[in-house]
Design a protein around this motif. Structure first.
Motif, PDB file in Angstrom:
ATOM      1  N   LEU A 240     138.588 -48.677  28.980  1.00 24.00           N
ATOM      2  CA  LEU A 240     137.853 -47.427  28.147  1.00 24.00           C
ATOM      3  C   LEU A 240     136.335 -47.264  28.045  1.00 24.00           C
ATOM      4  O   LEU A 240     135.798 -46.340  28.459  1.00 24.00           O
ATOM      5  CB  LEU A 240     138.717 -47.157  26.840  1.00 24.00           C
ATOM      6  N   ALA A 241     135.995 -48.621  27.816  1.00 28.53           N
ATOM      7  CA  ALA A 241     134.733 -48.505  27.524  1.00 28.53           C
ATOM      8  C   ALA A 241     133.814 -48.410  28.888  1.00 28.53           C
ATOM      9  O   ALA A 241     132.708 -47.744  28.982  1.00 28.53           O
ATOM     10  CB  ALA A 241     134.126 -49.985  27.026  1.00 28.53           C
ATOM     11  N   PHE A 242     134.481 -48.967  30.056  1.00 27.78           N
ATOM     12  CA  PHE A 242     133.705 -48.675  31.234  1.00 27.78           C
ATOM     13  C   PHE A 242     133.923 -47.052  31.662  1.00 27.78           C
ATOM     14  O   PHE A 242     132.695 -46.639  32.015  1.00 27.78           O
ATOM     15  CB  PHE A 242     134.669 -49.353  32.246  1.00 27.78           C
ATOM     16  N   LEU A 243     135.081 -46.539  31.471  1.00 26.99           N
ATOM     17  CA  LEU A 243     135.032 -44.859  31.868  1.00 26.99           C
ATOM     18  C   LEU A 243     133.902 -43.973  30.952  1.00 26.99           C
ATOM     19  O   LEU A 243     133.477 -43.217  31.416  1.00 26.99           O
ATOM     20  CB  LEU A 243     136.385 -44.486  31.536  1.00 26.99           C
ATOM     21  N   ARG A 244     133.810 -44.515  29.573  1.00 24.48           N
ATOM     22  CA  ARG A 244     132.815 -43.760  28.645  1.00 24.48           C
ATOM     23  C   ARG A 244     131.609 -43.982  29.246  1.00 24.48           C
ATOM     24  O   ARG A 244     130.821 -43.056  29.415  1.00 24.48           O
ATOM     25  CB  ARG A 244     132.972 -44.309  27.099  1.00 24.48           C
ATOM     26  N   GLU A 245     131.243 -45.273  29.538  1.00 29.04           N
ATOM     27  CA  GLU A 245     129.788 -45.348  30.179  1.00 29.04           C
ATOM     28  C   GLU A 245     129.648 -44.913  31.556  1.00 29.04           C
ATOM     29  O   GLU A 245     128.593 -44.106  31.725  1.00 29.04           O
ATOM     30  CB  GLU A 245     129.551 -46.830  30.230  1.00 29.04           C
ATOM     31  N   PHE A 246     130.629 -44.868  32.411  1.00 23.84           N
ATOM     32  CA  PHE A 246     130.359 -44.308  33.782  1.00 23.84           C
ATOM     33  C   PHE A 246     130.312 -42.826  33.830  1.00 23.84           C
ATOM     34  O   PHE A 246     129.436 -42.287  34.352  1.00 23.84           O
ATOM     35  CB  PHE A 246     131.569 -44.695  34.525  1.00 23.84           C
ATOM     36  N   THR A 247     131.166 -42.168  32.941  1.00 25.56           N
ATOM     37  CA  THR A 247     131.153 -40.675  32.912  1.00 25.56           C
ATOM     38  C   THR A 247     129.914 -40.143  32.375  1.00 25.56           C
ATOM     39  O   THR A 247     129.117 -39.088  32.734  1.00 25.56           O
ATOM     40  CB  THR A 247     132.405 -40.077  32.007  1.00 25.56           C
TER      41      THR A 247
END
Length: 449
Positions: A240-247
């Motif tokens: 989830l942290a990865f998706l939040r940062e990438f988006t």
């Protein structure tokens, strides 16, 4: 109302369902398929209910059941919640719906924005499907891009753009690291399916590669932190942290579908993990049992719906959107849900999952359980699934699941066709233990068969 106060049909070898069978026969003549909801259809016919009392359902033949489905997680207070009924009775006298707004929608929007930290504004619709549809439209309007990305096997309602990779099978789902975009139903064009990018759940490396290839064309990434059809397995916080940062880095709108997972904490699903989405689609529990959906988020992401300066980028209307009955029921429901309510759900949910795992171990049953908070799901496999592919039921296993669900019904317990269960606020340890006993007996019967 306790089980002892209700007459129960204890015939575990098959009960009187003659009236349900009769109603299904009548329904087949005038309703395509016999009943109006695919999710509650079962062979040879569904059970027709006549009333709900607290944690119980009563069918048209007089049989009484423990309701561990609660209209697919929507009835967080069970049946006949007094504050909800009182508010509805009052509103019924005032008026059912009007061709204009009411103070109720302002009051309800204030309540929701006060509760969820990242909500500046909300917009009401009539279902979770509509809520998801409008978040996607808003994301496309904000970014000028068309593609969206979703998690493999996740269900987001009946909107074409996200009815992709919902029910794919080993014969067509492709490599785990690069899942195929498979349309769910007839009528979804290949070009539409091509605009939906499918991500492998909880796999950062493979997801990063897919997102990097599509980042300049992606309007949104839509997630469910506890996807039911993907096994009711929680999202990994690092994923989830990865998706939040990438988006955020690439100007892609992160949408949290919380139609079910809004019941995971006092402030909603994704907030439980300490994150904020750009847009949130939610429904079910906020309607108190009536049709409802909503979109919420920071004002800059809600801007496409703004009509104060002319035609909005995303026009959203609906004859029954923000109707006063749904608003009244929603206000009473949410006002009756305190932070303590969710603490009790945590304790009771953990007790239920631990108790189920213990009976599976003690009785050497090749079953497992997944879930979080007030929701859990039983799997007819010894090792709990890690995502959609492990949770996917082959035809032979599905027949076994159908038998298991029917056996639970014979033991007075209602669950979903995929054996998902959820709690309601009137439930106690006694109700959970009654359910666990039913699960043990049903599982032993199925395994013996």
């Amino acid at each position: 109302m306790s089980s002892s106060n209700i007459h129960r049909n204890n015939d575990l070898t098959g009960r009187n369902l003659f009236r349900s069978a009769e109603l299904f026969g009548r329904g087949q003549r005038v309703i395509t398929g016999g009943n109006a909801r695919l999710t509650i259809f079962q062979r040879p016919h569904p059970i027709y209910f006549t009333k709900g009392i607290g944690v119980h359902l009563v069918d048209v033949d007089g049989n009484t059941y423990l309701d561990f489905l609660n209209n697919f997680t929507a009835l967080i207070h069970g049946h006949g919640c007094r504050p909800v009924l009182d508010r509805l009775h009052h509103q019924l006298e005032m008026g059912i719906s009007f061709s204009g707004p009411t103070e109720l929608e302002v009051e309800f929007a204030e309540l929701l924005c006060d509760r969820v930290p990242y909500f500046d504004q909300v917009r009401f619709v009539n279902s979770g499907t509509e809520a998801v549809m409008y978040t996607i439209k808003a994301a496309r309007a904000l970014t000028g891009r068309l593609k969206i990305a979703k998690l493999e096997g996740a269900f987001h309602g009946g909107y074409d753009a996200i009815e992709v990779s919902l029910d794919s099978a080993p014969s067509n789902w492709g490599p785990r690291s690069v899942p195929n975009a498979i349309p769910y139903s007839a009528g979804i064009s290949e070009s539409l399916a091509a605009d939906t990018v499918v991500l492998p759940f909880n796999e950062i490396g493979a997801t990063r590669e897919i997102l990097e290839r599509n980042r300049d064309k992606l309007a949104a990434v839509i997630i469910d932190i506890l996807p039911q059809r993907a096994g009711l397995v929680p999202i990994d916080p690092t994923y989830l942290a990865f998706l939040r940062e990438f988006t955020a880095r690439h100007g892609i709108v992160l949408i949290s579908d919380e139609v079910m997972s809004f019941r995971l904490s006092y402030r909603g699903g994704i907030s439980r993990f300490g994150f904020e989405a750009d847009l949130c689609a939610f429904a079910k529990i906020i309607g108190g049992g009536l049709p409802i959906g909503a979109v919420g988020g920071p004002s800059r992401f809600m801007l496409p719906f703004d009509s104060t300066n002319g035609k909005p980028l995303v026009p959203q209307a609906g004859t029954f959107s923000a109707n006063p009955m749904s608003m009244a029921a929603g206000i009473a429901t949410m006002q009756s849900l305190s932070e303590q309510s969710f603490q009790q759900f945590e304790h009771l949910g953990e007790y239920a999952r631990a108790s189920l795992n213990e009976i599976f171990r003690q009785n050497r049953l090749p079953y497992s359980v997944t879930g979080m908070g007030s929701m859990f799901r039983i799997h007819l496999r010894a090792e709990a699934p890690k995502g959609y592919r492990e949770a996917h039921a082959a035809a032979e296993q599905q027949r076994k699941m159908d038998m298991f669900v029917r056996a639970l019904q014979d033991r007075d317990v209602i669950v979903s066709p995929t054996c998902q269960l959820c709690l309601s606020t009137p439930m106690s340890i006694d109700h959970v233990e009654e359910m666990v006993t039913g699960v043990r007996e049903a599982a032993q019967m199925v395994e013996a068969a």
